[in-house]
Design an enzyme around this catalytic site. Sequence first.
Site, PDB file in Angstrom:
ATOM      1  N   ARG A 283       0.479  -0.139  -0.822  1.00 40.34           N
ATOM      2  CA  ARG A 283      -0.403   0.522   0.191  1.00 40.34           C
ATOM      3  C   ARG A 283      -1.052   1.507  -0.131  1.00 40.34           C
ATOM      4  O   ARG A 283      -2.132   1.760   0.376  1.00 40.34           O
ATOM      5  CB  ARG A 283       0.553   0.812   1.534  1.00 40.34           C
ATOM      6  CG  ARG A 283      -0.211   1.366   2.830  1.00 40.34           C
ATOM      7  CD  ARG A 283       0.660   1.463   3.922  1.00 40.34           C
ATOM      8  NE  ARG A 283       1.006   0.285   4.588  1.00 40.34           N
ATOM      9  CZ  ARG A 283       2.351  -0.292   4.847  1.00 40.34           C
ATOM     10  NH1 ARG A 283       3.239   0.786   4.227  1.00 40.34           N
ATOM     11  NH2 ARG A 283       2.462  -1.220   5.378  1.00 40.34           N
ATOM     12  N   ALA A 284      -0.413   2.433  -0.970  1.00 39.33           N
ATOM     13  CA  ALA A 284      -1.360   3.610  -1.429  1.00 39.33           C
ATOM     14  C   ALA A 284      -2.370   3.250  -2.177  1.00 39.33           C
ATOM     15  O   ALA A 284      -3.558   3.725  -2.410  1.00 39.33           O
ATOM     16  CB  ALA A 284      -0.281   4.614  -2.031  1.00 39.33           C
TER      17      ALA A 284
END
Length: 343
Positions: A283-284
């Site tokens: 996600r990052a």
Amino acid sequence: METKKLLFPFTSIVGQEDMKKALLLNIIDPSIGGVLIKGEKGTAKSTMVRSLVQILPERKTVKGCVFNCNPDSPETMCQYCQEKLSKGIDLEEEYTPMNVVELPLSSTEDRVAGTLDLEHVLKTGEKKFEPGVLAQANGNLLYVDEVNLLDDHIVDLLLDSAAMGVNYVEREGVSFSHPSRFILVGTMNPEEGDLRPQLLDRFGLSVNVKGEKEIDERVEIVKRRLLFDQDPEKYLKTCESNLTEMTQQIISARHTLKSIFVDDILLQKIVKTTTHFGIDGHRADITLIKASKANAALQGRLEVTDVDVKETAPLVLMHRMRRRPFEESVLDLEELDECLQSL
């Protein structure tokens, strides 16, 4: 302090620039995933968020639709609008300004998601849905003050709707869904408790703010607040040209975003950076790419550079970094720079 340096009224605090940037990036690209603003009491967190209404751009909606459906996206419309289209009924369009919708801390799940009138369904065979906050928030900015004090299942509901862009309600085998695409902004005082790591990760960006310690700056904040309280309209009039300019900058950045280019080398740098700092999951990576693109668009550029990554990485990574209880995450900017220069 010059007025032109301030985006919103009487906010001049440690972390203000990061807070401003995080909010603007999400307005430019709502898919970034929202903002979590952490700060001690009295640091203008709520003031900053509520002031956004002055610069939010207009958007196209279906006239009369309580769900603020986008007429250019039939596949995401509510069931009522889709039924009209299936019957050949033309949908009227209108432009309405984006708004800041606030979620009361005491809100129940029905108040947030909305409810189905089962009695009406049984009597008529037709679905009747009572819209909740998520319907009102579609296409707008949803603000949750003291988000860390909300029940976890309510926070999960908000984050799921923000991620999927749809609110799905089911009662006794009867279901209803409607679009729910919004910019989620949460504020909190860490002294009152933190969010679970799983929930922290769901916020696209995070920023920490602190009260101003420099005497002259604190005096300026007080003076501006007193001027605002004395005559809000007159005070905002002095900021009008700056606010109009910022709105146009957002509109231009949204248009530019579609053409932003990210090359493979920069993608490798971003992935190497998140890996170096021990960030779990992917996600990052995705969020950092989106935030970097939005930052480039805000600056009027068509290509993402190392500078964009360096400016947005702290907003994306700090709340995702491993830390001990009660320990504050800090991202070493020199270490970040070395990561970006290593490829």
